[in-house]
Design a protein around this motif. Structure first.
Motif, PDB file in Angstrom:
ATOM      1  N   ILE A   1      30.295  22.629  34.659  1.00  0.00           N
ATOM      2  CA  ILE A   1      31.391  21.817  34.098  1.00  0.00           C
ATOM      3  C   ILE A   1      31.215  21.687  32.597  1.00  0.00           C
ATOM      4  O   ILE A   1      32.171  21.859  31.823  1.00  0.00           O
ATOM      5  CB  ILE A   1      31.444  20.430  34.778  1.00  0.00           C
ATOM      6  CG1 ILE A   1      31.867  20.587  36.237  1.00  0.00           C
ATOM      7  CG2 ILE A   1      32.388  19.488  34.027  1.00  0.00           C
ATOM      8  CD1 ILE A   1      31.678  19.329  37.073  1.00  0.00           C
ATOM      9  N   GLU A   2      30.010  21.378  32.169  1.00  0.00           N
ATOM     10  CA  GLU A   2      29.739  21.196  30.746  1.00  0.00           C
ATOM     11  C   GLU A   2      29.983  22.479  29.949  1.00  0.00           C
ATOM     12  O   GLU A   2      30.380  22.437  28.788  1.00  0.00           O
ATOM     13  CB  GLU A   2      28.295  20.719  30.561  1.00  0.00           C
ATOM     14  CG  GLU A   2      28.064  20.008  29.263  1.00  0.00           C
ATOM     15  CD  GLU A   2      26.725  19.304  29.229  1.00  0.00           C
ATOM     16  OE1 GLU A   2      26.718  18.110  28.921  1.00  0.00           O
ATOM     17  OE2 GLU A   2      25.697  19.963  29.513  1.00  0.00           O
ATOM     18  N   GLN A   3      29.772  23.630  30.574  1.00  0.00           N
ATOM     19  CA  GLN A   3      30.000  24.925  29.926  1.00  0.00           C
ATOM     20  C   GLN A   3      31.472  25.336  29.959  1.00  0.00           C
ATOM     21  O   GLN A   3      31.836  26.401  29.469  1.00  0.00           O
ATOM     22  CB  GLN A   3      29.163  26.006  30.606  1.00  0.00           C
ATOM     23  CG  GLN A   3      27.678  25.820  30.453  1.00  0.00           C
ATOM     24  CD  GLN A   3      26.884  26.683  31.428  1.00  0.00           C
ATOM     25  OE1 GLN A   3      27.426  27.509  32.150  1.00  0.00           O
ATOM     26  NE2 GLN A   3      25.575  26.467  31.462  1.00  0.00           N
ATOM     27  N   GLY A   4      32.296  24.509  30.587  1.00  0.00           N
ATOM     28  CA  GLY A   4      33.716  24.819  30.675  1.00  0.00           C
ATOM     29  C   GLY A   4      34.069  25.717  31.855  1.00  0.00           C
ATOM     30  O   GLY A   4      35.216  26.162  31.963  1.00  0.00           O
ATOM     31  N   ALA A   5      33.124  25.978  32.729  1.00  0.00           N
ATOM     32  CA  ALA A   5      33.366  26.828  33.897  1.00  0.00           C
ATOM     33  C   ALA A   5      33.760  25.945  35.083  1.00  0.00           C
ATOM     34  O   ALA A   5      33.081  25.913  36.111  1.00  0.00           O
ATOM     35  CB  ALA A   5      32.126  27.660  34.207  1.00  0.00           C
ATOM     36  N   VAL A   6      34.865  25.257  34.924  1.00  0.00           N
ATOM     37  CA  VAL A   6      35.297  24.284  35.927  1.00  0.00           C
ATOM     38  C   VAL A   6      35.614  24.968  37.251  1.00  0.00           C
ATOM     39  O   VAL A   6      35.272  24.447  38.321  1.00  0.00           O
ATOM     40  CB  VAL A   6      36.503  23.470  35.408  1.00  0.00           C
ATOM     41  CG1 VAL A   6      37.024  22.527  36.471  1.00  0.00           C
ATOM     42  CG2 VAL A   6      36.109  22.700  34.157  1.00  0.00           C
ATOM     43  N   PHE A   7      36.237  26.139  37.205  1.00  0.00           N
ATOM     44  CA  PHE A   7      36.546  26.842  38.446  1.00  0.00           C
ATOM     45  C   PHE A   7      35.262  27.161  39.224  1.00  0.00           C
ATOM     46  O   PHE A   7      35.188  26.965  40.435  1.00  0.00           O
ATOM     47  CB  PHE A   7      37.340  28.125  38.182  1.00  0.00           C
ATOM     48  CG  PHE A   7      37.611  28.922  39.436  1.00  0.00           C
ATOM     49  CD1 PHE A   7      38.584  28.501  40.332  1.00  0.00           C
ATOM     50  CD2 PHE A   7      36.874  30.059  39.725  1.00  0.00           C
ATOM     51  CE1 PHE A   7      38.828  29.213  41.502  1.00  0.00           C
ATOM     52  CE2 PHE A   7      37.108  30.781  40.885  1.00  0.00           C
ATOM     53  CZ  PHE A   7      38.088  30.353  41.773  1.00  0.00           C
ATOM     54  N   LYS A   8      34.243  27.650  38.524  1.00  0.00           N
ATOM     55  CA  LYS A   8      32.969  27.944  39.182  1.00  0.00           C
ATOM     56  C   LYS A   8      32.340  26.664  39.736  1.00  0.00           C
ATOM     57  O   LYS A   8      31.741  26.677  40.820  1.00  0.00           O
ATOM     58  CB  LYS A   8      31.998  28.619  38.222  1.00  0.00           C
ATOM     59  CG  LYS A   8      32.303  30.081  37.970  1.00  0.00           C
ATOM     60  CD  LYS A   8      31.229  30.696  37.081  1.00  0.00           C
ATOM     61  CE  LYS A   8      31.476  32.174  36.860  1.00  0.00           C
ATOM     62  NZ  LYS A   8      30.422  32.781  36.024  1.00  0.00           N
ATOM     63  N   ALA A   9      32.454  25.570  39.008  1.00  0.00           N
ATOM     64  CA  ALA A   9      31.901  24.296  39.481  1.00  0.00           C
ATOM     65  C   ALA A   9      32.596  23.851  40.766  1.00  0.00           C
ATOM     66  O   ALA A   9      31.942  23.444  41.728  1.00  0.00           O
ATOM     67  CB  ALA A   9      32.039  23.226  38.399  1.00  0.00           C
ATOM     68  N   VAL A  10      33.923  23.935  40.780  1.00  0.00           N
ATOM     69  CA  VAL A  10      34.680  23.554  41.975  1.00  0.00           C
ATOM     70  C   VAL A  10      34.362  24.505  43.124  1.00  0.00           C
ATOM     71  O   VAL A  10      34.192  24.082  44.272  1.00  0.00           O
ATOM     72  CB  VAL A  10      36.197  23.503  41.677  1.00  0.00           C
ATOM     73  CG1 VAL A  10      37.013  23.351  42.944  1.00  0.00           C
ATOM     74  CG2 VAL A  10      36.500  22.376  40.696  1.00  0.00           C
ATOM     75  N   LEU A  11      34.249  25.794  42.816  1.00  0.00           N
ATOM     76  CA  LEU A  11      33.885  26.774  43.837  1.00  0.00           C
ATOM     77  C   LEU A  11      32.505  26.464  44.420  1.00  0.00           C
ATOM     78  O   LEU A  11      32.305  26.530  45.639  1.00  0.00           O
ATOM     79  CB  LEU A  11      33.903  28.182  43.234  1.00  0.00           C
ATOM     80  CG  LEU A  11      33.593  29.338  44.173  1.00  0.00           C
ATOM     81  CD1 LEU A  11      34.661  29.445  45.260  1.00  0.00           C
ATOM     82  CD2 LEU A  11      33.510  30.634  43.376  1.00  0.00           C
ATOM     83  N   ASN A  12      31.567  26.096  43.571  1.00  0.00           N
ATOM     84  CA  ASN A  12      30.233  25.747  44.039  1.00  0.00           C
ATOM     85  C   ASN A  12      30.267  24.489  44.912  1.00  0.00           C
ATOM     86  O   ASN A  12      29.629  24.440  45.965  1.00  0.00           O
ATOM     87  CB  ASN A  12      29.282  25.550  42.859  1.00  0.00           C
ATOM     88  CG  ASN A  12      27.843  25.451  43.290  1.00  0.00           C
ATOM     89  OD1 ASN A  12      27.394  26.177  44.166  1.00  0.00           O
ATOM     90  ND2 ASN A  12      27.106  24.553  42.668  1.00  0.00           N
ATOM     91  N   MET A  13      31.032  23.486  44.510  1.00  0.00           N
ATOM     92  CA  MET A  13      31.131  22.256  45.302  1.00  0.00           C
ATOM     93  C   MET A  13      31.793  22.526  46.648  1.00  0.00           C
ATOM     94  O   MET A  13      31.281  22.125  47.700  1.00  0.00           O
ATOM     95  CB  MET A  13      31.900  21.181  44.528  1.00  0.00           C
ATOM     96  CG  MET A  13      31.129  20.601  43.368  1.00  0.00           C
ATOM     97  SD  MET A  13      31.975  19.233  42.557  1.00  0.00           S
ATOM     98  CE  MET A  13      33.256  20.088  41.645  1.00  0.00           C
ATOM     99  N   ALA A  14      32.924  23.209  46.627  1.00  0.00           N
ATOM    100  CA  ALA A  14      33.646  23.498  47.878  1.00  0.00           C
ATOM    101  C   ALA A  14      32.836  24.432  48.771  1.00  0.00           C
ATOM    102  O   ALA A  14      32.731  24.221  49.982  1.00  0.00           O
ATOM    103  CB  ALA A  14      35.014  24.097  47.567  1.00  0.00           C
ATOM    104  N   GLY A  15      32.246  25.466  48.158  1.00  0.00           N
ATOM    105  CA  GLY A  15      31.430  26.404  48.930  1.00  0.00           C
ATOM    106  C   GLY A  15      30.235  25.717  49.566  1.00  0.00           C
ATOM    107  O   GLY A  15      29.928  25.954  50.737  1.00  0.00           O
ATOM    108  N   SER A  16      29.583  24.862  48.819  1.00  0.00           N
ATOM    109  CA  SER A  16      28.429  24.139  49.354  1.00  0.00           C
ATOM    110  C   SER A  16      28.846  23.232  50.506  1.00  0.00           C
ATOM    111  O   SER A  16      28.188  23.199  51.547  1.00  0.00           O
ATOM    112  CB  SER A  16      27.747  23.313  48.260  1.00  0.00           C
ATOM    113  OG  SER A  16      27.151  24.168  47.314  1.00  0.00           O
TER     114      SER A  16
END
Length: 124
Positions: A91-106
């Motif tokens: 999130i801090e790096q601006g990779a919000v999509f990856k962050a959401v993907l990591n949360m949902a995937g987890s």
């Protein structure tokens, strides 16, 4: 006291296993996404579901072994704190999509793996 020692020993083992597996996954898949932590958490949830059924339904008399494996090994192996900091970093790096993907995937993969582990444990 035996349970505490089993948990401590299991936690040490689980932490080392987490480090080895996560590092290996990152060498294969790269570090652009927290693949190692996701893999560890999914496998840990699968093992937790499977072993919980075995220890509760089949080996309920061995509380020391159950505590050592479920609380110690799997508690040291799974990595919610690592998941949290890696997601925050994305999130801090601006990779919000990856962050959401990591949360949902987890969430989906780990709960799903726990479910599969329970089903497999009940079939043994």
């Amino acid at each position: 006291m035996n349970q505490v020692l089993a948990i401590a020993a299991g936690g040490a083992l689980g932490s080392v296993l987490r480090f080895w597996l996560s590092t290996w996954v990152h060498t294969l898949a790269g570090r652009g996404f927290p693949y190692g932590t996701l893999t560890v958490n999914v496998l840990g949830c699968l093992a937790m579901g499977f072993l919980l059924v075995l220890f509760v339904d089949r080996f309920s008399d061995n509380t020391v072994l159950r505590a050592g494996v479920l609380i110690g090994v799997l508690g040291g192996f799974t990595t919610f704190s690592s998941f949290s900091i890696e997601t925050f970093n994305l999130i801090e790096q601006g990779a919000v999509f990856k962050a959401v993907l990591n949360m949902a995937g987890s969430l989906v993969l780990c709960v799903g793996a726990t479910w599969i582990g329970v089903i497999l444990g009940r079939q043994v």
